[in-house]
Scaffold this motif. Sequence first.
Motif, mmCIF file in Angstrom:
data_model
loop_
_atom_site.group_PDB
_atom_site.id
_atom_site.type_symbol
_atom_site.label_atom_id
_atom_site.label_comp_id
_atom_site.label_asym_id
_atom_site.label_seq_id
_atom_site.Cartn_x
_atom_site.Cartn_y
_atom_site.Cartn_z
ATOM 1 N N LEU A 151 0.815 -1.206 0.000
ATOM 2 C CA LEU A 151 0.000 0.000 0.000
ATOM 3 C C LEU A 151 0.853 1.263 0.000
ATOM 4 C CD1 LEU A 151 -2.829 -0.813 2.567
ATOM 5 C CD2 LEU A 151 -2.937 -0.831 0.085
ATOM 6 N N ASN A 152 2.135 1.126 -0.301
ATOM 7 C CA ASN A 152 3.055 2.269 -0.324
ATOM 8 C C ASN A 152 3.268 2.886 1.060
ATOM 9 O OD1 ASN A 152 4.834 3.913 -1.705
ATOM 10 N ND2 ASN A 152 3.320 5.461 -2.202
ATOM 11 N N VAL A 153 2.912 2.152 2.117
ATOM 12 C CA VAL A 153 3.177 2.664 3.466
ATOM 13 C C VAL A 153 4.262 1.824 4.126
ATOM 14 C CG1 VAL A 153 2.040 3.519 5.558
ATOM 15 C CG2 VAL A 153 0.700 2.991 3.555
ATOM 16 N N LYS A 174 3.153 7.738 7.490
ATOM 17 C CA LYS A 174 2.977 6.688 8.495
ATOM 18 C C LYS A 174 3.925 5.522 8.297
ATOM 19 C CE LYS A 174 -0.336 8.557 10.791
ATOM 20 N NZ LYS A 174 -0.074 9.022 12.148
ATOM 21 N N PHE A 611 -2.602 5.360 14.400
ATOM 22 C CA PHE A 611 -3.405 6.525 14.046
ATOM 23 C C PHE A 611 -3.853 7.320 15.251
ATOM 24 C CE2 PHE A 611 -3.454 5.692 9.659
ATOM 25 C CZ PHE A 611 -3.438 4.325 9.511
ATOM 26 N N ALA C 12 -10.230 -3.687 0.077
ATOM 27 C CA ALA C 12 -8.785 -3.500 -0.089
ATOM 28 C C ALA C 12 -8.510 -2.379 -1.074
ATOM 29 C CB ALA C 12 -8.146 -4.800 -0.569
ATOM 30 N N VAL C 15 -8.952 0.969 0.673
ATOM 31 C CA VAL C 15 -7.819 1.251 1.556
ATOM 32 C C VAL C 15 -6.590 1.570 0.726
ATOM 33 C CG1 VAL C 15 -6.407 0.344 3.418
ATOM 34 C CG2 VAL C 15 -8.803 -0.295 3.247
ATOM 35 N N PHE C 16 -6.454 0.820 -0.381
ATOM 36 C CA PHE C 16 -5.327 1.025 -1.278
ATOM 37 C C PHE C 16 -5.308 2.462 -1.776
ATOM 38 C CE2 PHE C 16 -2.070 -0.476 -4.103
ATOM 39 C CZ PHE C 16 -2.213 0.274 -5.260
ATOM 40 N N GLY C 19 -4.375 4.814 1.178
ATOM 41 C CA GLY C 19 -2.982 4.717 1.606
ATOM 42 C C GLY C 19 -2.055 5.251 0.544
ATOM 43 N N CYS C 20 -2.378 4.894 -0.698
ATOM 44 C CA CYS C 20 -1.516 5.293 -1.793
ATOM 45 C C CYS C 20 -1.415 6.803 -1.871
ATOM 46 C CB CYS C 20 -2.103 4.735 -3.077
ATOM 47 S SG CYS C 20 -0.846 4.369 -4.294
ATOM 48 N N ARG C 22 -1.955 9.164 0.389
ATOM 49 C CA ARG C 22 -1.279 9.831 1.486
ATOM 50 C C ARG C 22 0.222 9.675 1.380
ATOM 51 N NH1 ARG C 22 -2.859 6.998 6.086
ATOM 52 N NH2 ARG C 22 -0.929 5.832 5.973
ATOM 53 N N GLU C 23 0.650 8.537 0.898
ATOM 54 C CA GLU C 23 2.065 8.224 0.998
ATOM 55 C C GLU C 23 2.868 8.428 -0.268
ATOM 56 O OE1 GLU C 23 3.715 7.470 3.674
ATOM 57 O OE2 GLU C 23 2.032 7.269 5.053
ATOM 58 N N THR C 24 2.236 8.875 -1.373
ATOM 59 C CA THR C 24 3.051 9.068 -2.581
ATOM 60 C C THR C 24 4.033 10.189 -2.332
ATOM 61 O OG1 THR C 24 0.955 9.915 -3.386
ATOM 62 C CG2 THR C 24 2.076 8.354 -4.787
ATOM 63 N N ASP C 149 -4.106 12.003 10.153
ATOM 64 C CA ASP C 149 -3.028 11.130 9.698
ATOM 65 C C ASP C 149 -2.148 11.808 8.666
ATOM 66 O OD1 ASP C 149 -4.611 9.073 7.143
ATOM 67 O OD2 ASP C 149 -5.115 11.080 7.852
#
Lengths: 647, 318, 184
Positions: A151-153, A174, A611, C12, C15-16, C19-20, C22-24, C149
């Motif tokens: 998920l790239n985390v 995170k 979180f 999924a 969520v993917f 998550g993706c 936020r974190e790119t 977050d």
Amino acid sequence: MSAPVTADPDLVPPAEREGVRELHRQLDRVWRDGPGLRGWLMSVDHKSLGKRYVITAFVFFLLGGLEAAMMRAQLSRPENGLIGPDLYNQLFTMHGTTMMFLFAVPVMSAMGLYLVPLMIGSRDVAFPRLNAYGYYVYLIGGLFLYVSFFLNVGPDAGWFAYTPLSGPAFGVGKRVDVWAQTITFTEIAGLISAVELITTIFKQRAPGMSLNRMPLFVWSILVMAFMILFAMPWVAVDSQFLAMDRLIGTHFFNQAEGGDALLWQHIFWFFGHPEVYIIFIPALGYVSTVIATFTRREIFGYPAMILSLVATGFLGFGLWVHHMFATNIPQMGESFFTAASAMIAIPTGVQFFCWIATIWGGRPRFATPFLFILGFFAVFIIGGLSGVMIASVPFDLQVHDTFFIVAHLHYVLLGGAVFPLFSAFYYWFPKFTGRVLSERLGRWNFALFFIGVNLTFFPMHLLGLHGMPRRIYTYLEGTGWGSLNLLASIGAVTIFVSVVIFLVNVARTLRNGELAGDDPWGSSSTLEWATTSPPPAYNFAHLPVVQGRYPLWSRPLDPPVVTGLRTDQRELLITTLLDAVPDHRHRTPDPTIWPLLAALATGVTFIALIFTPWAAVIGGVLVAGPLIAWGWGKPKPGDPVVTEGIK
Amino acid sequence: MRDWLQSALQPAGPEAARVHALWVFMLWISIIVFVLVLGALAWGTFRRRAPGNVTIGEGSPGERGMKRAVSAAVGATVLVLFAFLVFDFSTGRALTARRTPAVQIEVTGHQWWWEVNYYNAVPNRRVTTANEIHIPVGRPVLIRLNSQDVIHSFWAPDLNGKRDLIPGKESSLWIQADSPGVYHGQCAEFCGYQHAKMAFIVVADRPDDFARWYAAQADTASTPTDSLALRGQEVFLSSPCVMCHSIHGTPAGATLGPDLTHLASRRYIAAGSLPNTRGNLAGWVLDAQGIKPGAKMPPNSLTPADLQALLAYLGTLK
Amino acid sequence: MRQTLRVGLFGAGCVFALGCQRETRRFRESPPAATSETAVTMSELQPGPKARDLPVLNPYERNAYGVSEGERLFSAYNCTGCHSHGGGGIGPALMDDQWIYGSDPENIFATIVEGRPNGMPAFRGKIPNNQVWQLVAYVRSLSGLLPKDIAPARDDHMVAGPEPQRTEPLLPKHAFTPPAAEHP
């Protein structure tokens, strides 16, 4: 009264055969897992859990290997554009975290959890439900890390996550929190396995197996377990300090508000150095066991071997600053750690010389397990010698954080842990599964692995000396590092092929490999080879009584056994610590679903903690439920507390 | 001859030479130990034995001999380790002996470049530069190390071992080069996305060359006379450049990125990633992210005419 | 079984996506355009029916790297010189609920790029547009307007105030007359 002493129905007179079969049936009914998926999830059998643990750890080994393959592909040429800096940082972080936290320690605990009750002549570990809980927590932690990675985390600050890079200011998002919580999962699982192993070893050994008759493998697991108890809490503490800095604004590592960036390193390496001995010491146990079997000789110098294990365990706690020589710690303090780091070569040397003496005095048989042990000698000694070199502060200041260290660590970890582990896999595979792995494929596996490891990691010594630092995603053409890196990458391909051969070997053998009897090697000495392959759910129909250090070699024709344990409920025999005199019988739990549910609740709690700090409160309540259900209930009526003896 | 760009095995100064001597000693000992131990193993494994299949235990023939051999081996190990410790401690003491520095340089680590400041009692003779350190040949130099963000590590293997730059703690390192030349170094503690491309050079100059270099660096940049370069200065001062870079002698005084006052005098740009040529500089200015993805320098869009003018101006900053 | 699989994959996927995003880490954004990307309508009066108000989406609103870059740039470009670490000084406080020129991303963008009366400089041409958007995201996080977050955790300096991760959202007060406007 003489009970039927052998558990094999075919070896008793026909009159007694039905009695023996009935005994097996009763024990099987009491000790086996329930049917289907539900029964499998509810299992508290140390063998079922141990096998799962080993397989899970091995899957993580394969995943870590794939990460390494990707890194080697990127580094094979200068200025290679295959993988960018962000993904590369994640890859080496995942590789280190997977190998150290999800593979190396768990696989050693897992082998211990499977083999120790068998080797000491007991039926299960001391706390079977806790064992299940520990496995599920480990599994959830590992899955959590990998799902996050996809998920790239996934974490990207290194497996050691130095502050301030991993701290709140520079560790963006995170990712590092995921790392910190993965640590929590694996540390809980590790501590649980340590508690299990220590208690089982101290209190459940078969009568006659006094401490000075315990197999060297069991000693190595005992030392490992004590080291886990004293070392692992520190990394859990460190990672929670980091999580708190990142989530609720504490200042453990913030220099400006009275914290210290170096505090992270001290606490981490106080765990980190014993960690590598936690990985290494059980491997020494495998080496002793396999050498004894395949040279058909008792290990030379049993007391010296034990003292060496214990000394290594103690000394391992006094070396941690050698990971920090390049920081601004005063020279005088660093010198102490140089001396300690050099000193730890002595117990290892003692073990080496005792093994060489054993082999010299024995009759070696070159089966695959023994080949891997020879590989261990050749590879580990290079790692150990380079280790003594880097104990020197001036020299370490040149090669610290370069590929010289990468070479050293892989030589000691691959040589000191993975070679013995493969040896252990080949040796104990028949016991776990009932089939013997192919010798031919085993030799190919060994040869390619040996060549691959040397081809990959030996050039790295030179790369480090010639200026190549670690954790770099690329390097310039002008550095001249291209050809050595290409060689290392070719070696990585060789390792890959050898592991594929191993997997093929396993797959074919499981399908239609040669069936194994109780002891396919013919010269094994420890108790697990006194029962069928694979062992029945109850391990032994009659718990054995031990006459010497090498039980199967000192077993008389009509060996005494323990009788009097109930066959209508699960019971273990508890013996005294020093001399293993029978003390009392102990009712051990039946299969239950509560450990799995408690592990799931624990997982939800830890993941939510990334979180919000409120997860600690809500999670506490969530976990309390299954824990209460777990511990609920009174013992069944009719459980006498008596001391039964040996007949 | 120097075969490698940077290597601990081609020492160019007394510190690195001492470590090299220690390495040679340890290497020979290791080779001998390796040969002896594996030789003993091979002999023990492959020696001829009388045929038989009996499990052998304690009290068998040769047991006492083996005890003596093992004890001797352990004793030899202790002696060898002791010799190693003695050599190591004496090397360590020699490396940390007190001396007077010819030059004191303060190096501050940033993500992902090296800020270099020369201390001088006279404030307007202090020099600020980036990624390139000049030292007088044959004299000891003290480098004081600090960090502005995360932990870095200063390592020029030809000259000495490394020292970490830890935010909030100052550390120091002695270097000395015994012959003139350019010695490469690189960051050796993982510090983020461009840790791989955080290099620097140490240039050892003869005393008069060093003095000349120092005097030129201490001067401010002069206003260009050429009209294209003058236009380039205008472009510099009206672009995002001034938000991060300073050029002494102009209003640009930001200290976020490397000081550019004497950019044209440097051999490399982008912390050792590229030789300092016009083409490379153009590429770096336009799209630094293509060369060092994740670096703090954003891409800039300039018209071709502006770019040419800017390059002409930067070329005057000797 | 298949139904569970589908639901699981959908979950999924969600969520993917979260998550993706936020974190790119996006390192290379296209070079800044010559003109401002957004148009802020100055007047509420419009002929005919009111046109729909399409909100401008800040590309870094849900991106942790962008917000943390905003935090870095806030100190780097010396916003702290006037605004301190959000508490204000020469300039107004940024961590409260009073927004003189509006709290929407396009308002803050315009403030930074155009400048404002009474002392806010115009950074057009000096700060690339994507960095301005990063600053916009950070400024909004100072009063807790970003999801927890995404918000940056504390800086590694002396603590100036509660970190955005632990700040409760201070909803902007819209009907607010700036003090300067009260004096003709």
